[in-house]
Design a protein around this motif. Structure first.
Motif, short mmCIF file in Angstrom:
data_model
loop_
_atom_site.label_atom_id
_atom_site.label_comp_id
_atom_site.label_asym_id
_atom_site.label_seq_id
_atom_site.Cartn_x
_atom_site.Cartn_y
_atom_site.Cartn_z
N ASP A 57 0.83 -1.20 0.00
CA ASP A 57 0.00 0.00 0.00
C ASP A 57 0.87 1.26 0.00
N VAL A 58 0.35 2.32 -0.59
CA VAL A 58 1.12 3.55 -0.79
C VAL A 58 0.50 4.68 0.02
N CYS A 59 1.37 5.47 0.65
CA CYS A 59 0.95 6.63 1.43
C CYS A 59 0.64 7.80 0.50
N VAL A 60 -0.32 8.61 0.92
CA VAL A 60 -0.68 9.79 0.14
C VAL A 60 0.53 10.69 -0.10
N CYS A 61 1.40 10.84 0.90
CA CYS A 61 2.55 11.74 0.74
C CYS A 61 3.49 11.23 -0.36
N ASP A 62 3.61 9.91 -0.50
CA ASP A 62 4.45 9.37 -1.58
C ASP A 62 3.82 9.62 -2.95
N LEU A 63 2.51 9.51 -3.01
CA LEU A 63 1.81 9.75 -4.27
C LEU A 63 1.89 11.22 -4.66
N VAL A 118 -9.82 1.52 -5.35
CA VAL A 118 -8.74 1.48 -4.36
C VAL A 118 -9.30 1.17 -2.98
N THR A 119 -8.43 0.59 -2.16
CA THR A 119 -8.74 0.37 -0.75
C THR A 119 -7.99 1.44 0.04
N ARG A 120 -8.42 1.69 1.25
CA ARG A 120 -7.68 2.64 2.07
C ARG A 120 -7.70 2.19 3.53
N ARG A 121 -6.61 2.49 4.18
CA ARG A 121 -6.52 2.20 5.62
C ARG A 121 -5.77 3.35 6.26
N LYS A 122 -6.05 3.55 7.53
CA LYS A 122 -5.45 4.67 8.24
C LYS A 122 -4.52 4.13 9.31
N GLU A 123 -3.32 4.71 9.37
CA GLU A 123 -2.35 4.41 10.42
C GLU A 123 -1.92 5.73 11.00
N GLY A 124 -2.37 6.01 12.20
CA GLY A 124 -2.08 7.31 12.79
C GLY A 124 -2.74 8.40 11.97
N SER A 125 -1.95 9.36 11.53
CA SER A 125 -2.51 10.45 10.72
C SER A 125 -2.32 10.21 9.22
N TRP A 126 -1.76 9.05 8.85
CA TRP A 126 -1.50 8.75 7.44
C TRP A 126 -2.53 7.79 6.89
N ARG A 127 -2.83 7.96 5.59
CA ARG A 127 -3.70 7.02 4.88
C ARG A 127 -2.88 6.30 3.82
N TYR A 128 -3.14 5.01 3.74
CA TYR A 128 -2.44 4.16 2.76
C TYR A 128 -3.47 3.58 1.81
N TYR A 129 -3.09 3.52 0.54
CA TYR A 129 -4.00 3.05 -0.51
C TYR A 129 -3.42 1.85 -1.24
#
Length: 125
Positions: free
Chosen positions: A63-69, A93-104
């Motif tokens: 999964d990829v973080c929004v900041c990387d995208l 896309v799927t999404r999951r949250k880890e702390g304040s980051w979202r991963y897709y």
């Protein structure tokens, strides 16, 4: 045989009726719900940025973080988030949250679409 002959006139009428019945048979019905879902999915991919995001997420090993995208496609985090939201709503896309980051990640449907597009591209070469 002239057209005034009743047998000839009958044959001409039958021939015309046969042409019409073999030509104008109608088209099958399309389920409205399927049509709406397909258009939503295809329109979500019908934007350069959203399609690029799907391709980049698909090429990633996890999964990829929004900041990387954001850094990869060169647009603001807000624009990336809006595009990902649209892709998520379309079921791509799927999404999951880890702390304040979202991963897709990609859904199975998105992976199948990318595989199909790759196959079509390969067939054209």
């Amino acid at each position: 045989m002239s057209q005034d002959d009743p047998d000839t006139a009958s044959q001409i009428e039958q021939s015309a009726a046969t042409r019409e019945s073999s030509c104008c048979t109608g088209v099958p019905e399309v389920e409205e719900d399927d049509l709406v879902a397909d258009v939503q999915l295809l329109s979500a991919l019908g934007n350069d940025t959203r399609y690029e995001l799907v391709c980049r997420i698909g090429a990633a090993e996890s999964d990829v973080c929004v900041c990387d995208l954001e850094s990869a496609v060169g647009i603001s985090q807000s624009a990336v988030s809006q595009a990902l939201s649209r892709l998520y709503s379309a079921g791509l896309v799927t999404r999951r949250k880890e702390g304040s980051w979202r991963y897709y990640g990609l859904t199975d449907d998105a992976e199948q679409l990318l595989d199909t597009l790759d196959a079509l591209r390969t067939n054209d070469e």
